[in-house]
Design a protein around this motif. Structure first.
Motif, short mmCIF file in Angstrom:
data_model
loop_
_atom_site.label_atom_id
_atom_site.label_comp_id
_atom_site.label_asym_id
_atom_site.label_seq_id
_atom_site.Cartn_x
_atom_site.Cartn_y
_atom_site.Cartn_z
N ALA A 198 0.86 -1.17 0.00
CA ALA A 198 0.00 0.00 0.00
C ALA A 198 0.90 1.23 0.00
CB ALA A 198 -0.87 -0.01 1.25
N VAL A 199 0.80 2.06 -1.04
CA VAL A 199 1.61 3.28 -1.08
C VAL A 199 0.71 4.50 -1.12
CG1 VAL A 199 3.64 2.19 -2.13
CG2 VAL A 199 1.89 3.18 -3.62
N TYR A 200 1.25 5.61 -0.63
CA TYR A 200 0.53 6.89 -0.58
C TYR A 200 1.39 7.91 -1.32
CZ TYR A 200 -2.41 4.70 2.94
OH TYR A 200 -3.28 3.86 3.60
N LEU A 201 1.00 8.21 -2.53
CA LEU A 201 1.87 9.03 -3.38
C LEU A 201 1.86 10.50 -2.98
CD1 LEU A 201 1.21 7.38 -6.85
CD2 LEU A 201 2.83 6.74 -5.06
N ASN A 202 0.87 10.89 -2.16
CA ASN A 202 0.76 12.31 -1.81
C ASN A 202 1.10 12.54 -0.34
OD1 ASN A 202 0.34 14.91 -2.52
ND2 ASN A 202 -1.89 14.81 -2.56
N ASP A 203 1.90 11.64 0.23
CA ASP A 203 2.11 11.67 1.68
C ASP A 203 3.54 12.07 2.01
OD1 ASP A 203 1.47 11.41 4.31
OD2 ASP A 203 1.68 9.23 4.36
N GLY A 204 3.96 13.26 1.60
CA GLY A 204 5.31 13.70 1.92
C GLY A 204 6.37 12.93 1.16
N ALA A 205 7.59 12.99 1.68
CA ALA A 205 8.73 12.45 0.92
C ALA A 205 8.71 10.92 0.84
CB ALA A 205 10.03 12.92 1.55
N MET A 206 8.12 10.26 1.84
CA MET A 206 8.16 8.80 1.88
C MET A 206 6.82 8.23 1.44
SD MET A 206 11.13 8.61 3.51
CE MET A 206 11.64 7.79 4.99
N VAL A 207 6.81 7.41 0.41
CA VAL A 207 5.52 6.89 -0.07
C VAL A 207 5.14 5.56 0.57
CG1 VAL A 207 5.75 8.10 -2.27
CG2 VAL A 207 6.47 5.70 -2.10
N GLY A 208 6.10 4.91 1.25
CA GLY A 208 5.74 3.68 1.93
C GLY A 208 6.61 2.48 1.60
N ILE A 209 7.46 2.60 0.58
CA ILE A 209 8.35 1.49 0.26
C ILE A 209 9.60 2.02 -0.45
CG2 ILE A 209 7.16 1.01 -1.94
CD1 ILE A 209 7.85 -1.99 -1.38
N PHE A 210 10.74 1.41 -0.12
CA PHE A 210 11.98 1.75 -0.83
C PHE A 210 12.19 0.69 -1.91
CE2 PHE A 210 12.85 3.61 3.44
CZ PHE A 210 12.96 4.93 3.03
N LEU A 211 12.15 1.12 -3.15
CA LEU A 211 12.15 0.17 -4.26
C LEU A 211 13.52 -0.48 -4.51
CD1 LEU A 211 9.99 2.26 -6.78
CD2 LEU A 211 9.24 0.39 -5.30
N ASP A 212 14.57 0.06 -3.92
CA ASP A 212 15.91 -0.45 -4.24
C ASP A 212 16.22 -1.78 -3.55
OD1 ASP A 212 16.10 0.60 -1.70
OD2 ASP A 212 17.78 1.94 -2.12
#
Length: 403
Positions: A198-212
């Motif tokens: 579950a990601v939140y694209l409008n929630d500040g700098a951190m969207v909920g997951i680090f893709l790396d």
């Protein structure tokens, strides 16, 4: 700002630095430039020449970390117009063909700054939506060209942006990061190796997951988690814990100091059909937890540590370059015989050899033997270039504690 309107400043490079620029080094470092004071307004074009006025490269001025901006072409007549960005985006998409076709993963990095030829910004794809990270005011002046190029190359539902540069001394985060198109649902569900997030694209700098960490998480799930007790420290939204649970871990324990890590981790378990009550989620200072676990004689089959490069709580300041050895010592104390420590860092100031040196030192200090089972750096969508080693910042080592 229209390219034809942009000023161009010539920057003179000290002789001892000119070779690295000839060889393709992209970051315009402050110590390399003789006439840095000539730079006035971010976003101006810069032409680098050596002390005898030989052309070295062309880029833009944008203050970022230790640099004045980035070289983005070795063609003196290159125009940084929409066509230029279109070309670079198309090349980047070509490199990620395999991900675009992979239905089990719907979130990845589409454009990785200097690794894809233009330092200063990245673009991430979250199942139909884009998030652009701008790392300087200078690159932000190219926003219109970048958005126009995206419009030509990609068909997406909506675009968000994060301004990751300082204005007025503080980090600037907008209330609304939405740029264009339609807004993403909240939460927006993406898939990674068939795991939901579950990601939140409008929630500040951190969207909920680090893709790396995609490949590291998959490895934990597929090879190491089954039947194990797993401790995930600095757990953020619990991504490693979710993968471990899905890989059949006996139990996961997630520890993070941030209050929001509890509801966020609960949500990630739930969107994968896992009852969070079967797991343990603790809002606590990691170093404090290590002390507690040691005192209680707690042991884990697997300890995962992915701390920030720099962290400060009321009692502890952690700097990866200085304190990682003692962090590994903390983990050794509570890891079972033959257990596994997953040591990770995103600190760009040291390389893999030095990182392994920290790990080695901790085992020596504790008179323990170990073996390295596997190691990871950035996945291929986080494109890097050999001329800029700092760009490949991620270092992850799977260490088995012997006997």
């Amino acid at each position: 700002m229209d390219d034809g309107m942009r000023q161009e400043t010539t920057l003179r490079v000290k002789n001892k630095f000119s070779k690295q620029y000839r060889n393709g080094y992209p970051l315009i470092t402050k110590e390399a430039i003789i006439n840095g004071k000539d730079l006035k307004e971010e976003g101006v074009l810069v032409k680098l020449v050596d002390e005898s006025n030989q052309f070295l490269g062309k880029g833009y001025y944008g203050n970022q970390n230790k640099g004045y901006g980035w070289i983005v072409t070795n063609n003196e007549n290159e125009e940084f117009d929409t066509r230029f960005f279109v070309r670079k985006l198309q090349q980047a998409l070509g490199k990620r063909e395999f991900l675009l076709k992979d239905n089990s993963t719907t979130a990845y990095r589409l454009f990785n700054g200097e690794g894809d030829g233009i330092g200063g910004f990245t673009i991430e794809y979250f199942d139909g939506y884009l998030v652009i990270n701008w790392y300087s005011e200078g690159i932000y002046t190219f926003k219109e060209e970048v958005l126009a190029a995206i419009g030509e190359v990609l068909d997406v539902k909506g675009i968000y942006e994060k301004k990751r540069f300082n204005t007025d001394g503080g980090t600037y985060v907008e209330d609304d990061d939405f740029v264009s198109g339609e807004k993403a649902p909240e939460p927006h569900l993406i898939k990674e190796n068939d795991v939901n997030f579950a990601v939140y694209l409008n929630d500040g700098a951190m969207v909920g997951i680090f893709l790396d960490q995609r490949e590291v998480r998959k490895t934990i799930r597929d090879k190491y988690a089954k039947g194990k007790t797993v401790l995930n420290t600095f757990s953020y939204t619990g991504a490693f814990s979710v993968y471990a649970a899905l890989g059949g871990a006996a139990k996961t324990t997630s520890v993070d100091l941030a209050n929001r890590s509890l509801p966020k981790t609960t949500e990630q378990f739930n969107v994968n059909g896992i009852d969070e009550k079967t797991q343990s989620i603790l809002v606590e200072e990691v170093f404090h937890f290590f002390k507690y676990a040691k005192r209680k004689g707690l042991k884990y089959d697997m300890v995962i540590m992915d701390p920030p490069s720099f962290a400060r709580s009321k009692k502890v300041t952690f700097r990866a370059a200085k304190d990682y050895t003692s962090l590994v010592s903390d983990a050794i104390a509570i890891t079972e015989h033959d257990g596994i420590i997953v040591a990770s860092t995103n600190c760009s100031t040291f390389g893999m050899d030095k990182f392994k040196g920290f790990i080695d030192q901790a085992f020596k200090d504790n008179k323990k033997k170990y073996k390295i089972l596997e190691e990871f750096s950035l996945p291929s969508d986080f494109a890097t270039i050999k001329q800029f080693k700092e760009g490949n910042y991620l270092k992850v080592v799977f260490v088995q504690m012997l006997g």
